[in-house]
Scaffold this active site. Sequence first.
Site, mmCIF file in Angstrom:
data_model
loop_
_atom_site.group_PDB
_atom_site.id
_atom_site.type_symbol
_atom_site.label_atom_id
_atom_site.label_comp_id
_atom_site.label_asym_id
_atom_site.label_seq_id
_atom_site.Cartn_x
_atom_site.Cartn_y
_atom_site.Cartn_z
ATOM 1 N N ASN A 1 -10.201 -2.838 2.628
ATOM 2 C CA ASN A 1 -10.064 -2.833 0.993
ATOM 3 C C ASN A 1 -11.147 -2.506 0.166
ATOM 4 O O ASN A 1 -12.331 -2.493 0.624
ATOM 5 C CB ASN A 1 -9.589 -4.018 0.574
ATOM 6 C CG ASN A 1 -7.969 -4.316 1.072
ATOM 7 O OD1 ASN A 1 -7.291 -3.289 1.251
ATOM 8 N ND2 ASN A 1 -7.343 -5.690 0.862
ATOM 9 N N HIS B 1 -4.009 1.103 11.987
ATOM 10 C CA HIS B 1 -3.550 -0.293 12.998
ATOM 11 C C HIS B 1 -5.172 -0.846 13.077
ATOM 12 O O HIS B 1 -5.699 -0.182 13.872
ATOM 13 C CB HIS B 1 -2.931 -0.050 14.084
ATOM 14 C CG HIS B 1 -2.661 -1.252 14.935
ATOM 15 N ND1 HIS B 1 -2.909 -2.494 14.375
ATOM 16 C CD2 HIS B 1 -2.170 -1.274 16.134
ATOM 17 C CE1 HIS B 1 -2.465 -3.240 15.223
ATOM 18 N NE2 HIS B 1 -2.008 -2.617 16.363
ATOM 19 N N HIS C 1 0.957 -1.201 0.067
ATOM 20 C CA HIS C 1 0.117 0.000 -0.084
ATOM 21 C C HIS C 1 0.990 1.161 0.048
ATOM 22 O O HIS C 1 0.337 2.375 0.469
ATOM 23 C CB HIS C 1 -1.005 0.043 1.248
ATOM 24 C CG HIS C 1 -1.863 -1.134 1.408
ATOM 25 N ND1 HIS C 1 -3.430 -0.945 0.633
ATOM 26 C CD2 HIS C 1 -1.861 -2.289 1.676
ATOM 27 C CE1 HIS C 1 -3.874 -2.059 0.854
ATOM 28 N NE2 HIS C 1 -3.147 -2.858 1.280
HETATM 29 FE FE1 HDE Z 1 -2.487 -4.893 5.380
HETATM 30 N N1 HDE Z 1 -0.769 -3.944 5.912
HETATM 31 N N2 HDE Z 1 -1.924 -6.725 6.005
HETATM 32 N N3 HDE Z 1 -4.242 -5.655 4.870
HETATM 33 N N4 HDE Z 1 -3.307 -2.994 4.672
HETATM 34 C C1 HDE Z 1 -0.455 -2.730 5.622
HETATM 35 O O1 HDE Z 1 0.788 -1.281 7.182
HETATM 36 C C2 HDE Z 1 -0.878 -6.808 6.749
HETATM 37 C C3 HDE Z 1 -4.663 -6.823 4.956
HETATM 38 C C4 HDE Z 1 -4.522 -2.591 4.339
HETATM 39 O O2 HDE Z 1 -3.135 3.430 4.161
HETATM 40 C C5 HDE Z 1 0.935 -2.376 6.336
HETATM 41 O O3 HDE Z 1 1.135 0.809 7.723
HETATM 42 C C6 HDE Z 1 -0.731 -8.251 7.157
HETATM 43 C C7 HDE Z 1 -6.004 -7.096 4.570
HETATM 44 C C8 HDE Z 1 -4.365 -1.233 4.159
HETATM 45 O O4 HDE Z 1 -1.716 3.183 5.568
HETATM 46 C C9 HDE Z 1 1.452 -3.846 6.995
HETATM 47 C C10 HDE Z 1 -2.077 -8.873 6.424
HETATM 48 C C11 HDE Z 1 -6.604 -5.848 4.422
HETATM 49 C C12 HDE Z 1 -3.152 -0.675 4.223
HETATM 50 C C13 HDE Z 1 0.295 -4.845 6.559
HETATM 51 C C14 HDE Z 1 -2.477 -7.810 5.848
HETATM 52 C C15 HDE Z 1 -5.430 -4.919 4.604
HETATM 53 C C16 HDE Z 1 -2.425 -1.899 4.559
HETATM 54 C C17 HDE Z 1 2.025 -1.842 5.293
HETATM 55 C C18 HDE Z 1 -2.255 -10.359 6.606
HETATM 56 C C19 HDE Z 1 -7.853 -5.328 4.263
HETATM 57 C C20 HDE Z 1 -2.586 0.696 4.014
HETATM 58 C C21 HDE Z 1 2.192 -0.444 5.681
HETATM 59 C C22 HDE Z 1 -2.829 -10.774 7.599
HETATM 60 C C23 HDE Z 1 -8.934 -5.642 5.364
HETATM 61 C C24 HDE Z 1 -3.126 1.567 5.181
HETATM 62 C C25 HDE Z 1 1.238 -0.074 6.978
HETATM 63 C C26 HDE Z 1 -2.615 2.937 4.947
HETATM 64 C C27 HDE Z 1 -0.975 -1.563 5.136
HETATM 65 C C28 HDE Z 1 0.101 -5.918 6.931
HETATM 66 C C29 HDE Z 1 -3.693 -8.059 5.176
HETATM 67 C C30 HDE Z 1 -5.634 -3.599 4.259
HETATM 68 C C31 HDE Z 1 2.842 -4.291 6.749
HETATM 69 C C32 HDE Z 1 0.264 -9.035 7.760
HETATM 70 C C33 HDE Z 1 -6.963 -8.406 4.838
HETATM 71 C C34 HDE Z 1 -5.568 -0.537 3.501
HETATM 72 O O5 HDE Z 1 1.443 -3.605 8.275
#
Ligand code: HDE
Length: 681
Positions: free
Chosen positions: A147, A338, A74
């Site tokens: 999402n 978060h 992202h």
């Molecule tokens: Fe994320 N995801 N994600 N994700 N995600 C990040 O956090 C992660 C997942 C989502 O505009 C990271 O600050 C894991 C689902 C958005 O700043 C990180 C898993 C969904 C954003 C991370 C998922 C999301 C992130 C990278 C598997 C939809 C952007 C930078 C369990 C429900 C937020 C950060 C923004 C961002 C980890 C799966 C949505 C690395 C481990 C499912 C919208 O922490």
Amino acid sequence: MKESSKGNSKDKQLEQYRVVDKGTKMTTNQGLKVSEDEFSLKAGVRGPTLMEDFHFREKVTHFDHERIPERVVHARGYAAHGEFELYESMKEFTKAGFLQDPGTKTPVFVRYSNVAGSSGSSDTVRDIRGFATKFYTEEGNYDLVGNNVPVFFIQDAIKFPDLIHAVKPEPHNEIPQASTAHDTFWDFVANNQESAHTVMWQMSDRSIPKSWRMMEGFGVHTFRFVNDKGKSRFVKFHWKPVLGVHSLVWDEAQKISGKDADYQRRDLWESIEIGHFVEYEFGVQMIEEEDEFKFDFDVLDATKIWPEEIVPVKIIGKMTLNRNVDNVFAETEQVAFHPGNVVPGIDFTNDPLLQGRLFSYLDTQLIRLGGPNFAEIPINRPVCPFHNNQRNGYSRQTINVGKVSYHNNSLANNTPATSTAKEGGFVHYQEKVEGRVIQARSDSFKDHFSQARLFWNSMSPPEKKHIIEAFSFEVGKVKNRSVRQQVVNMFVNVDKEMATIIADNIGVKRPTGEQSSVTASSPALSQENTNSYPYTLKVGVLIGNGFDAAEVKSTVNALTNAGVVVNLISEILGTVRSADNVKGNITETFLTSSPVLYDALYVVGGTANNQAKFNKDVEDFIEEAYMHYKPIGIAKSGTSFFEASEAKAGPGIIFAVDNPNFDKSFIKAIAKQRFWKRDIY
Ligand code: HDE
């Protein structure tokens, strides 16, 4: 910027941190006035620069450290401020303070993003979009980090690094940027079949949204609502765009990437600047705890939706984004979301994907924002007071007064004090948990194709065609034949005809398997059934000199009154003149704009300095808009231009000649956006 939009408690808090440099004297960071900012300090005018030049060193050192790591996923994103207003009390279901009294307004900050590409990649690539909302509630920040697609590729967070390694550019040559159309992604898909449902969404028009203002948002996971009696229900969250769900077509999306890589952020920025605020309704689906096992999907499985026809979406409020950021780095880049940021009344479930996210986000902020004090960055501060015994660390800003920084204590009367649930303290939901320590997944997570097929069954014929084309493009880019074969062998489980056509297109054997037996569909999943308005859509007016002022003015006024944004396009910037000398202001040329940047065209035609080129440009614009199924309105003077093009009269082509209802019909066509029945190939 509208005055009214700087009024909520978060806006007021941020106001204290805004620094206006215009009109001030330049100083160093120590406040020393600077006398020279053009020339570094040298020993002689042609001599070496001296270490002593503290201003030069400070300026360049700061510059050298301007970048922070981009988000690991992202990375490319953009954000805006706004407000959430509750329609009806949710007291019966949750004790969350911001969901109690109808009319309560909560400041919000929303960041949209692309998952795969780096921060400099293009907006309109095929990808799932992030839709992260921070609610600045009086009980602390609540983050709904969702999402634009309601399901996810994997069921357990331990697989997230694998998924992302497969999606990202391949490590040996760092190609391709921001695209899933390559071997490793599809190898991952075929060998991790839980991805089937999400891949269907990703191959659909949902992953090339026309505008962030026109896409849905989903919390994806199942969360809990907990009311003041301690009763819990399962809940899924939805954002429904007031303008409906609309998409680009793939050829258009690719061309926009070249014409305007900032297409979606520009759309958001400009819409808010001109007062076309962005609106979504907030919906919840709820399932009683005792009904947990009544469905043919596991409520804890993030690869499953709760079909709206079975579990209705209750609309409970509206979010309006009404203010652009002042500084993209300070706000959009430094915002730290978060999923673990919750308030009393909203709690987690055992969804193994959610459980892993609860670890990952705090961890990632530590590296991205350089230490544990990121909650003090203005965009991340809650609007309510915050106190605890956490101290020190890089870039600490708070000056905590006093010598006590531990709990329990007597020297500060045991403060900061904890709060009971009644006093607003967060108490984790006391779910009963039993089981053996085991690395495994419940059998109820193992059906990967029923809902993938439900999605397919729910698509209209044009949507199905787009899915087949998307697969044929994406998997067609895969060099490894075995991977291509594995993909069609997998997706035959969704639909045999679909997989067979794809197999033919990508040069592999037709799959022999059988499709899932699911016959149900969910009409809510098709974009064919969405809202359509002309409001905020963009029309390019192709115009030269000698136009009929009365006719054009009346149409442009009708469009503007319907909320349509109108741009005049001609061979050069400046003005065009009508037959009776009325001026038109040209804001774009055929060179600076493109039909892919407009939702519809209004062909007026006219005379120009280089008539042959003008005619060709108008024809090219018409043909491209036509090919992308867009509405085209043709003024009387535009008829000959249309006739000279390859486009044909038919659906969405509205002529002004002999048509007293032209404006009305054109506006109706603009609202419809696409005319799939057009005979293109
Ligand atoms: Fe994320 N995801 N994600 N994700 N995600 C990040 O956090 C992660 C997942 C989502 O505009 C990271 O600050 C894991 C689902 C958005 O700043 C990180 C898993 C969904 C954003 C991370 C998922 C999301 C992130 C990278 C598997 C939809 C952007 C930078 C369990 C429900 C937020 C950060 C923004 C961002 C980890 C799966 C949505 C690395 C481990 C499912 C919208 O922490």
